[in-house]
Design a protein around this motif. Structure first.
Motif, mmCIF file in Angstrom:
data_model
loop_
_atom_site.group_PDB
_atom_site.id
_atom_site.type_symbol
_atom_site.label_atom_id
_atom_site.label_comp_id
_atom_site.label_asym_id
_atom_site.label_seq_id
_atom_site.Cartn_x
_atom_site.Cartn_y
_atom_site.Cartn_z
ATOM 1 N N THR A 113 0.870 -1.091 -0.026
ATOM 2 C CA THR A 113 0.190 -0.027 -0.094
ATOM 3 C C THR A 113 0.891 1.395 -0.045
ATOM 4 O OG1 THR A 113 -1.810 -1.204 1.131
ATOM 5 C CG2 THR A 113 -1.677 1.320 1.255
ATOM 6 N N ALA A 114 0.864 1.985 -1.055
ATOM 7 C CA ALA A 114 1.791 3.165 -1.238
ATOM 8 C C ALA A 114 0.863 4.597 -1.168
ATOM 9 C CB ALA A 114 2.380 3.070 -2.282
ATOM 10 N N LEU A 115 1.430 5.350 -0.349
ATOM 11 C CA LEU A 115 0.543 6.819 -0.098
ATOM 12 C C LEU A 115 1.828 7.796 -0.379
ATOM 13 C CD1 LEU A 115 -1.283 8.668 1.139
ATOM 14 C CD2 LEU A 115 -0.192 8.456 3.154
ATOM 15 N N ALA A 116 1.540 8.431 -1.489
ATOM 16 C CA ALA A 116 2.273 9.545 -2.210
ATOM 17 C C ALA A 116 1.411 10.939 -1.731
ATOM 18 C CB ALA A 116 2.462 9.262 -3.559
ATOM 19 N N ILE A 117 2.091 11.682 -1.316
ATOM 20 C CA ILE A 117 1.571 13.097 -0.722
ATOM 21 C C ILE A 117 2.382 14.127 -1.353
ATOM 22 C CG2 ILE A 117 0.494 12.100 1.418
ATOM 23 C CD1 ILE A 117 2.426 13.415 2.950
ATOM 24 N N ARG A 118 1.518 15.315 -1.291
ATOM 25 C CA ARG A 118 2.364 16.687 -1.746
ATOM 26 C C ARG A 118 2.549 17.170 -0.315
ATOM 27 N NH1 ARG A 118 2.137 19.310 -5.958
ATOM 28 N NH2 ARG A 118 -0.022 18.437 -6.794
ATOM 29 N N TRP A 119 3.776 17.203 0.273
ATOM 30 C CA TRP A 119 4.028 17.649 1.377
ATOM 31 C C TRP A 119 4.513 19.322 1.715
ATOM 32 C CZ3 TRP A 119 9.237 19.095 2.016
ATOM 33 C CH2 TRP A 119 10.253 18.353 1.170
ATOM 34 N N PHE A 120 4.510 19.932 0.702
ATOM 35 C CA PHE A 120 4.590 21.438 0.623
ATOM 36 C C PHE A 120 4.143 21.986 -1.004
ATOM 37 C CE2 PHE A 120 8.480 20.488 -1.902
ATOM 38 C CZ PHE A 120 8.529 21.625 -2.864
ATOM 39 N N GLY A 121 3.420 23.209 -0.553
ATOM 40 C CA GLY A 121 3.113 23.802 -1.918
ATOM 41 C C GLY A 121 1.738 23.490 -1.907
ATOM 42 N N GLY A 122 1.071 22.816 -1.474
ATOM 43 C CA GLY A 122 -0.518 22.497 -1.593
ATOM 44 C C GLY A 122 -1.206 23.525 -0.624
ATOM 45 N N PRO A 123 -2.583 23.487 -0.730
ATOM 46 C CA PRO A 123 -3.740 24.024 0.067
ATOM 47 C C PRO A 123 -3.046 24.152 1.629
ATOM 48 C CG PRO A 123 -4.635 22.890 -1.614
ATOM 49 C CD PRO A 123 -3.202 22.430 -1.646
ATOM 50 N N GLY A 124 -3.003 25.102 2.268
ATOM 51 C CA GLY A 124 -2.933 25.323 3.665
ATOM 52 C C GLY A 124 -1.305 24.856 4.077
ATOM 53 N N GLN A 125 -0.464 24.630 2.974
ATOM 54 C CA GLN A 125 0.990 24.294 3.396
ATOM 55 C C GLN A 125 1.726 25.295 2.982
ATOM 56 O OE1 GLN A 125 1.318 20.869 0.796
ATOM 57 N NE2 GLN A 125 0.781 19.432 2.329
ATOM 58 N N CYS A 126 2.909 25.342 3.666
ATOM 59 C CA CYS A 126 3.950 26.267 3.356
ATOM 60 C C CYS A 126 4.316 26.304 1.858
ATOM 61 C CB CYS A 126 5.187 26.052 3.982
ATOM 62 S SG CYS A 126 6.789 27.159 4.087
ATOM 63 N N PRO A 127 4.571 27.458 1.130
ATOM 64 C CA PRO A 127 4.827 27.503 -0.393
ATOM 65 C C PRO A 127 6.165 26.896 -0.580
ATOM 66 C CG PRO A 127 4.900 29.611 0.626
ATOM 67 C CD PRO A 127 4.322 28.757 1.740
ATOM 68 N N GLY A 128 7.063 27.056 0.258
ATOM 69 C CA GLY A 128 8.534 26.275 0.074
ATOM 70 C C GLY A 128 8.748 25.343 1.169
ATOM 71 N N ILE A 129 9.900 24.569 1.022
ATOM 72 C CA ILE A 129 10.352 23.870 2.102
ATOM 73 C C ILE A 129 10.940 24.595 3.039
ATOM 74 C CG2 ILE A 129 11.679 21.786 2.558
ATOM 75 C CD1 ILE A 129 11.847 21.210 -0.574
ATOM 76 N N CYS A 130 10.209 25.155 4.062
ATOM 77 C CA CYS A 130 10.654 26.000 5.248
ATOM 78 C C CYS A 130 9.812 25.869 6.350
ATOM 79 C CB CYS A 130 10.470 27.476 4.462
ATOM 80 S SG CYS A 130 11.174 28.727 5.672
ATOM 81 N N GLU A 131 10.594 25.449 7.459
ATOM 82 C CA GLU A 131 9.768 25.181 8.754
ATOM 83 C C GLU A 131 8.533 24.140 8.185
ATOM 84 O OE1 GLU A 131 9.602 28.645 10.804
ATOM 85 O OE2 GLU A 131 11.547 28.794 11.309
ATOM 86 N N VAL A 132 8.825 23.039 7.630
ATOM 87 C CA VAL A 132 7.638 22.114 7.173
ATOM 88 C C VAL A 132 7.580 21.152 8.443
ATOM 89 C CG1 VAL A 132 7.064 20.148 5.942
ATOM 90 C CG2 VAL A 132 8.345 22.218 4.679
ATOM 91 N N PRO A 133 6.535 21.187 9.173
ATOM 92 C CA PRO A 133 6.356 20.425 10.406
ATOM 93 C C PRO A 133 6.515 18.910 9.938
ATOM 94 C CG PRO A 133 4.596 21.798 10.213
ATOM 95 C CD PRO A 133 5.110 21.864 8.682
ATOM 96 N N LEU A 134 7.302 18.105 10.723
ATOM 97 C CA LEU A 134 7.627 16.610 10.625
ATOM 98 C C LEU A 134 6.410 15.873 10.985
ATOM 99 C CD1 LEU A 134 11.143 16.251 12.012
ATOM 100 C CD2 LEU A 134 10.427 16.387 9.549
ATOM 101 N N GLU A 135 5.508 16.693 11.654
ATOM 102 C CA GLU A 135 4.164 15.933 11.955
ATOM 103 C C GLU A 135 3.347 15.523 10.541
ATOM 104 O OE1 GLU A 135 5.373 18.100 15.734
ATOM 105 O OE2 GLU A 135 5.533 18.337 13.544
ATOM 106 N N THR A 136 3.614 16.343 9.619
ATOM 107 C CA THR A 136 2.981 16.045 8.462
ATOM 108 C C THR A 136 3.139 14.617 7.918
ATOM 109 O OG1 THR A 136 3.356 18.491 7.620
ATOM 110 C CG2 THR A 136 3.013 16.698 5.865
ATOM 111 N N PHE A 137 4.544 14.020 8.324
ATOM 112 C CA PHE A 137 4.776 12.828 7.844
ATOM 113 C C PHE A 137 4.418 11.942 8.930
ATOM 114 C CE2 PHE A 137 8.130 15.988 6.473
ATOM 115 C CZ PHE A 137 7.598 16.074 5.034
ATOM 116 N N THR A 138 4.441 12.256 10.145
ATOM 117 C CA THR A 138 3.982 11.088 11.290
ATOM 118 C C THR A 138 2.417 11.165 11.019
ATOM 119 O OG1 THR A 138 3.590 12.994 12.860
ATOM 120 C CG2 THR A 138 5.924 11.729 12.800
ATOM 121 N N ALA A 139 1.790 12.103 10.643
ATOM 122 C CA ALA A 139 0.235 11.973 10.150
ATOM 123 C C ALA A 139 0.066 10.908 9.277
ATOM 124 C CB ALA A 139 -0.482 13.338 9.961
#
Length: 285
Positions: free
Chosen positions: A51-77
């Motif tokens: 089972t493979a889950l591919a996500i957009r982890w920045f630049g999407g709705p409600g997310q930081c526009p760049g890779i800047c202080e991205v919460p690691l909780e994004t990935f633990t979620a």
């Protein structure tokens, strides 16, 4: 193998690909600084029984526009999501900045069983692109954990590319210069992979023109071995930054960056790494 595919919109944009008969192995798939959703890679993994889950982890709705202080909780979620879906074994497969995220997720989340890091770094770097305030500088960490920024290496902006202004640029030298400039702070920025419970598989090319991923991978491997932790490093001296796994489309040519390697070498590295990836994840191989 028959697979199912479902589009996701909340809490992140993404795609969930899975064998029609289900799987107890879940894999979080993370792209690098392109910001794309790795749909093709998720489908290929699903065809192998995961089972493979591919996500957009920045630049999407409600997310930081760049890779800047991205919460690691994004990935633990995302780990939570896979666990709720029935996954008993969790892998995280990331490339480049996504590999940086994958390694850190395993450090902070003991539920991760295996990390596959393609073209990784051994330390935390500064932001790539703007933060929520729209500013790219002053430099900030790429990541936060529990709302606290992780220590990071900034970039030395005295660096200038060797290539003409009109062509794609190799920025590996920028990272190498920044390491030398900020050498005193490097120990605090190291990703403590020796503390991660997860198994670790590293895949890197010696001709990487984006950053020195093979030396980084060798540093990670040394730290794991010194702690008696499992690690496997798969490398080719002639491969570049964009490892291609079997079944993936050829990488597009960038007008902005040089990635190093050759299409053939990048494919050969992916082919060499593939059985180790399947073995690490517990697939059908």
């Amino acid at each position: 193998m028959d697979i199912t595919e479902r589009e996701l919109t909340d809490p992140w944009e993404g795609v969930l690909a899975a064998p029609a008969r289900g799987s107890d192995v879940g894999v979080l798939v993370l792209a690098g600084s392109s910001g794309r959703i790795e749909r093709e890679r998720a489908r290929i993994l699903a065809q192998q029984g995961f089972t493979a889950l591919a996500i957009r982890w920045f630049g999407g709705p409600g997310q930081c526009p760049g890779i800047c202080e991205v919460p690691l909780e994004t990935f633990t979620a995302a780990v939570d999501f896979l666990r709720r879906g029935g996954a008993r074994r969790i892998g995280v497969l990331g490339t480049s900045k996504g590999a940086e995220a994958a390694l850190l997720t395993a450090v902070y989340d003991p539920r991760v069983d295996v990390v596959i890091a393609l073209s990784p770094t051994s330390r935390v770097w500064c932001n790539v692109g703007p933060g929520r305030d729209g500013a790219e500088q002053p430099y900030r960490s790429s990541w936060t954990w529990r709302e606290q920024p992780l220590p990071f290496v900034p970039m030395d902006d005295s660096w200038t590319p060797a290539e003409p202004d009109s062509g794609p640029v190799a920025i590996r030298g920028w990272y190498e210069l920044s390491e030398r400039t900020f050498g005193r702070s490097l120990p605090s920025t190291e990703i403590p992979v020796e503390a991660a419970r997860a198994d670790l598989l590293l895949v890197a090319g010696g001709d990487d023109a984006m950053w020195p991923s093979l030396p980084f991978a060798e540093q990670l491997a040394r730290r794991r071995r010194s702690a008696g932790a499992s690690v496997r490093l798969i490398a080719r001296d002639d491969a570049g930054h964009r490892v291609r796994l079997p079944g993936e489309s050829p990488a597009s040519v960038s007008p902005h960056f040089r990635y190093g390697g050759t299409p053939q070498a990048d494919v050969l590295l992916g082919e060499e790494a593939w059985p180790h990836i399947l073995d690490a994840l517990g697939g059908e191989g």
